[in-house]
Every structure is written in structure tokens, then in C-alpha cells.
Design a protein around this motif. Structure first.
Motif, PDB file in Angstrom:
ATOM      1  N   ILE A   9       0.867  -1.179   0.000  1.00 10.30           N
ATOM      2  CA  ILE A   9       0.000   0.000   0.000  1.00 10.30           C
ATOM      3  C   ILE A   9       0.903   1.229   0.000  1.00 10.30           C
ATOM      4  CG2 ILE A   9      -1.786   1.281   1.239  1.00 10.30           C
ATOM      5  CD1 ILE A   9      -2.773  -1.380   2.361  1.00 10.30           C
ATOM      6  N   GLU A  10       0.969   1.893  -1.143  1.00  8.15           N
ATOM      7  CA  GLU A  10       1.840   3.045  -1.284  1.00  8.15           C
ATOM      8  C   GLU A  10       1.259   4.275  -0.591  1.00  8.15           C
ATOM      9  OE1 GLU A  10       2.296   0.442  -4.981  1.00  8.15           O
ATOM     10  OE2 GLU A  10       0.643   1.241  -3.758  1.00  8.15           O
ATOM     11  N   PRO A  11       2.119   5.225  -0.203  1.00  9.52           N
ATOM     12  CA  PRO A  11       1.613   6.484   0.359  1.00  9.52           C
ATOM     13  C   PRO A  11       0.897   7.294  -0.711  1.00  9.52           C
ATOM     14  CG  PRO A  11       3.999   6.582   0.059  1.00  9.52           C
ATOM     15  CD  PRO A  11       3.594   5.166  -0.211  1.00  9.52           C
ATOM     16  N   PRO A  12       0.083   8.251  -0.308  1.00 12.93           N
ATOM     17  CA  PRO A  12      -0.741   8.986  -1.273  1.00 12.93           C
ATOM     18  C   PRO A  12       0.042   9.626  -2.406  1.00 12.93           C
ATOM     19  CG  PRO A  12      -1.485   9.441   0.955  1.00 12.93           C
ATOM     20  CD  PRO A  12      -0.225   8.649   1.083  1.00 12.93           C
ATOM     21  N   GLU A  13       1.223  10.144  -2.095  1.00 16.77           N
ATOM     22  CA  GLU A  13       2.000  10.859  -3.106  1.00 16.77           C
ATOM     23  C   GLU A  13       2.475   9.975  -4.243  1.00 16.77           C
ATOM     24  OE1 GLU A  13       1.904  13.059   0.681  1.00 16.77           O
ATOM     25  OE2 GLU A  13       2.423  10.972   0.158  1.00 16.77           O
ATOM     26  N   GLU A  14       2.373   8.641  -4.086  1.00 18.51           N
ATOM     27  CA  GLU A  14       2.822   7.712  -5.124  1.00 18.51           C
ATOM     28  C   GLU A  14       1.674   7.107  -5.922  1.00 18.51           C
ATOM     29  OE1 GLU A  14       5.456   4.790  -3.488  1.00 18.51           O
ATOM     30  OE2 GLU A  14       6.598   6.273  -2.327  1.00 18.51           O
ATOM     31  N   LEU A  15       0.455   7.606  -5.700  1.00 19.82           N
ATOM     32  CA  LEU A  15      -0.727   6.982  -6.318  1.00 19.82           C
ATOM     33  C   LEU A  15      -1.161   7.645  -7.618  1.00 19.82           C
ATOM     34  CD1 LEU A  15      -2.941   6.398  -3.138  1.00 19.82           C
ATOM     35  CD2 LEU A  15      -1.327   4.820  -4.237  1.00 19.82           C
ATOM     36  N   GLY A  16      -0.565   8.774  -7.978  1.00 24.84           N
ATOM     37  CA  GLY A  16      -1.048   9.506  -9.139  1.00 24.84           C
ATOM     38  C   GLY A  16      -2.411  10.101  -8.853  1.00 24.84           C
ATOM     39  N   ALA A  17      -3.196  10.327  -9.899  1.00 24.69           N
ATOM     40  CA  ALA A  17      -4.552  10.842  -9.717  1.00 24.69           C
ATOM     41  C   ALA A  17      -5.445   9.722  -9.194  1.00 24.69           C
ATOM     42  CB  ALA A  17      -5.088  11.375 -11.037  1.00 24.69           C
TER      43      ALA A  17
END
Length: 467
Positions: A9-17
Motif C-alpha cells: 500500500i503506497e503512500p498517497p504521493e505515489e498513487l497519481g490521480a
């Protein structure tokens, strides 16, 4: 729809839009707010327009009413509500394009990144306790981030990113979401079998809470007054966790005494061991709210917050959306709305409503929620509703389930004993029916987790038109 939790589960900044399917719901909207605050491009859709969608649009989200594959242009990650069906066109498109597709639990776990998380779990009271803990910490000068399963008037929203390291999050057990979070600390308000459509048996449901405790890193606050919560003390201690009991019991580390419920308020004396922390005033009525406040206080104390600030912060809590929420008074009729949909919750809310009603009549309009829950608990729901003076039972709210001709409102209504009971039919028809039976002095309480929340405002409008 069941979506698998990813192994990473990546942090938000790595999720793109990020696009949310079911954005208007309390759970997804909270995650969206926290992602927006971290600079993540957010879009989302819901079946109906709402004030929540409007607020998110003002905060910078791209919102849509209705679901369509075209809404996923430029999107890298899709987060979906459990209420969304497999054939939703946005889900179908996400799968076709091989986008990152997450359940709500993974989205909340993502925004926990970088925080010391306190996860508040339990069958009942977790929304209130999460909100109370957040208000208490704010009062103590802490600026926590928070994600709550309802709008909280005194906080201005259901979620916000604070400047402090603490994040307070409501942890839902209904679909196993709380097993994903691995928080630093946890609060468990109670363990009272529910969501057996997911867990199958009461034993499996209780075992899920034991598993949840196994994911906690530092400490747990448990209700001293609930056997299911107290049963978690032993496995927590075996894991080396610090265990704090809070409630009315004599052995509670944080204890409440001298409870007085007076109309719409509750007061009590709070103690930490032999240390008197002073009188506490709550702007909500009922012993169960005092219990929630004691658990919030215990968690705040363990986090090192100032005791007097915590007490002052608790006094600012004025209720959460749909938790014994006063909607208004017209022509001598007071109208409240609440989310209660389990027999234990119904009992607690009717006890609180009786305190508010005093010697006046208590009229309850109840909408059973889910076929599976009504099949198991329908008779118990009716028994608890018998504490009212007049009961109206609406048709079931199906949510994610299909109808069953063997499970209907009659299952609840037939179990009401000793007071008049009416079958109310569709929620849209309830206000006119209620108007025929309401009289000055009555307290009307609309109960249920579905769209019965729309009935109270319409009743008030009809009373104004009749006045």
C-alpha cells in the motif's frame, strides 16, 4: 463489491490521480479530504448529488453525479466503496485498463503514512468515540489529523489533516477493514456480534477483534464495562501491549462516577486512579456517551495530552451527524435522527431519547438495515423498540443486498410488544403517515442506517405547513 487488499500500500504521493467510486459516502469522502490536503489530484462519483460532493468540489476535487467509464480519464488509482456493485461502469473500466484498484481500507491505510495512528474500533460507538477523542486532543492543544465515519459539527468536517503526528481514525470491522491498518494504538468500545453476513458466526466475529489487537504496536484502551472488549485484555497483554481499561467498573484506570443525564446533557466526574480529573460536561445525553468519553479521555491521557485540556475539549463535542442528532422543533414536536440499526444501539438511543422526552410521548420510526441483519436480529430489534410509545417500521433498506420475500418489516413489527406499531411502507410515504399520528409534545426519533434520515426534515416541513 469485494476488492482484494494489495500486498503493498503506497503512500498517497505515489498513487497519481485518485478516483473514488462512491465519493459521497462518509468513509471515502474522509480519505479524499486527507489526500487532497496532501496535494493528490482527486476525482470521484456518486449516484446522487449531496452537500458532501459540493464541499469536496470546493476543496478541489472533480466530482460527478452518476457513474461512467469516461470519468477515469487520467486516473491511476481507483478506490471503491463496498456498496459498489461489480458491474459499475467505473469498476469495469478500471479492470479493463489495469488500473490500481483498491478497497476503502487500503485508501485509509495509505493516508496513515507518516502518522502515529490511533484506531477506534467496536461494534457500537466508534464514530462518537473517534470524534470525542479528536475534540479532546484539539482542546488539549494537539492538532491531530482525523478520519471519522460521519460529519462532526464541532470539527467542521469528517476529516482534516492536522499539523501534529497523531491521526485518529475510525476503524470499521464490517468488512474486515480494521485488520489492514496496523495502528500504533487502538480503542475498542465493545464487541457485540454484528455483520454476520461477513463473519458467519459470533465466534468468528469476536476472533476478528482478537486478530485486530494483534496488529497494534503500542497500547490499547478497552471498555471496562463490556465483556467482549475486556476479553481482549489477555491477548493484548500476551503481545506485550499496554492495556488500559476505561469505564464505570471499579478496576478501570480511567473511571467515571456521579453520572447525571439531564435533558440533552450529561455530566460526570472523571478519575485517573485516585486522581480526580474534574467534572466533565457533555452536550449529548446518555450513559453510553459517558462511556465513549471515558475511553476517549483514557486514550488522550496515554498520548500525553494535558488532562484539563482534554476535559475542555470533550465539552466542545456537540454530536456527530446522525448520532442522536436534533433536527428541529415545530408545533411542539421535537425531531431527532440517529443511525442506530442494531438491537444494542436501538436500546441505547431509546434510553437517551426517553431522557430527552421526559414525560412526553416517544414516537420512533425505524428502518431495518440489510436483509442479513434483519433475518438474524429482527425480533430483537422489535423487542428493543417496545420501549417507545408508538413504533412505525418502514420497509427494509437493502443497500448492497438483494431482497428476500421471507424477510421484511413484519419481522420487526411483530416483535414489538405492549405499544402500538404500524407498518410504514416506503420511506417516501413515512412523513405523511407520521403527520397523522404526531401531536404537540411528542419527540419523534427516526432510526436506521439507510435513507430514513430523509424523513425527519420532511416531517418538519409538513408540520410548518400545517401550523
Amino acid at each position: 463489491m469485494r476488492i482484494a487488499v494489495p500486498s503493498t500500500i503506497e503512500p498517497p504521493e505515489e498513487l497519481g490521480a485518485v478516483h473514488f467510486v462512491g465519493l459521497g459516502g462518509a468513509g471515502l469522502s474522509a480519505i479524499a479530504r486527507l489526500m487532497l490536503a496532501r496535494g493528490v489530484p482527486v476525482s470521484g462519483s456518486d449516484a446522487q448529488p449531496s452537500a458532501v460532493l459540493d464541499a469536496l468540489a470546493r476543496d478541489g476535487a472533480v466530482t460527478h453525479v452518476g457513474h461512467h467509464a469516461d470519468h477515469l480519464g487520467g486516473v491511476s488509482t481507483v478506490i471503491a466503496s463496498t456498496a459498489v456493485r461489480d458491474d459499475n461502469p467505473e469498476i469495469v473500466e478500471a479492470l479493463r485498463r489495469g488500473l490500481r484498484l483498491w478497497p476503502r481500507s487500503a485508501g485509509l491505510r495509505s493516508v496513515m503514512d507518516g502518522h502515529t495512528t490511533v484506531a477506534v474500533a467496536g461494534t457500537h460507538g466508534k464514530t462518537t468515540t473517534t470524534a470525542m477523542l479528536t475534540c479532546a486532543l484539539v482542546g488539549a492543544g494537539v492538532d491531530p489529523s482525523f478520519a471519522i465515519g460521519a460529519e462532526v459539527a464541532s470539527l467542521g468536517a469528517n476529516a482534516r489533516r492536522g499539523t501534529g503526528e497523531v491521526l485518529v481514525a475510525e476503524a470499521d470491522e464490517s468488512d474486515g477493514a480494521f485488520l489492514v491498518y496496523h495502528p500504533a494504538a487502538a480503542v475498542v468500545t465493545n464487541v457485540d456480534a454484528d455483520h454476520l453476513d461477513t463473519w458467519g458466526t459470533e465466534e468468528a466475529y469476536a476472533a476478528a477483534f482478537t486478530e485486530f489487537i494483534g496488529t497494534v504496536a503500542e497500547f490499547v484502551v478497552l471498555s471496562a464495562d463490556d465483556p467482549g472488549a475486556r476479553a481482549l485484555a489477555a491477548p493484548a497483554a500476551e503481545r506485550g501491549l499496554e492495556v488500559l481499561l476505561a469505564g464505570f467498573a471499579d478496576d478501570a484506570e480511567v473511571r467515571g462516577t456521579d453520572v447525571v443525564v439531564d435533558g440533552t446533557r450529561s455530566t460526570f466526574t472523571a478519575w485517573r486512579g485516585r486522581e480526580r480529573l474534574g467534572p466533565v460536561e457533555l452536550a449529548v445525553p446518555g450513559d453510553h456517551y459517558v462511556q465513549d468519553a471515558l475511553m476517549a479521555l483514557a486514550a488522550g491521557l496515554r498520548l500525553g495530552a494535558d488532562p484539563h485540556g482534554l476535559v475542555a475539549g470533550l465539552a466542545t463535542y456537540t454530536g456527530a451527524h446522525r448520532r442522536m442528532q436534533p433536527l428541529g422543533e415545530v408545533a411542539g414536536v421535537r425531531v431527532y435522527d440517529s443511525y442506530a440499526h442494531h438491537p444494542t444501539e436501538i436500546r441505547a438511543d431509546l434510553a437517551a431519547a426517553r431522557q430527552v422526552a421526559g414525560d412526553d410521548r416517544l414516537v420512533v420510526a425505524f428502518q431495518p438495515h440489510l436483509v442479513s441483519r434483519t433475518r438474524i436480529f429482527g425480533a430483537a430489534m422489535g423487542a428493543e423498540l417496545s420501549a417507545a410509545d408508538l413504533v412505525v417500521v418502514a420497509d427494509l433498506y437493502l443497500a448492497r443486498e438483494d431482497p428476500d420475500p421471507q424477510v421484511g418489516a413484519e419481522l420487526v413489527a411483530d416483535a414489538v410488544v405492549g405499544v402500538p406499531v404500524l407498518l410504514g411502507g416506503a420511506v417516501a410515504d413515512l412523513p405523511a403517515l407520521l403527520l397523522d399520528h404526531l401531536r404537540p409534545g411528542d419527540l419523534l426519533l427516526t432510526l436506521g442506517a439507510g435513507d430514513i434520515t430523509t424523513a425527519g426534515p420532511v416531517v418538519l416541513d409538513l408540520l410548518r405547513a400545517r401550523a
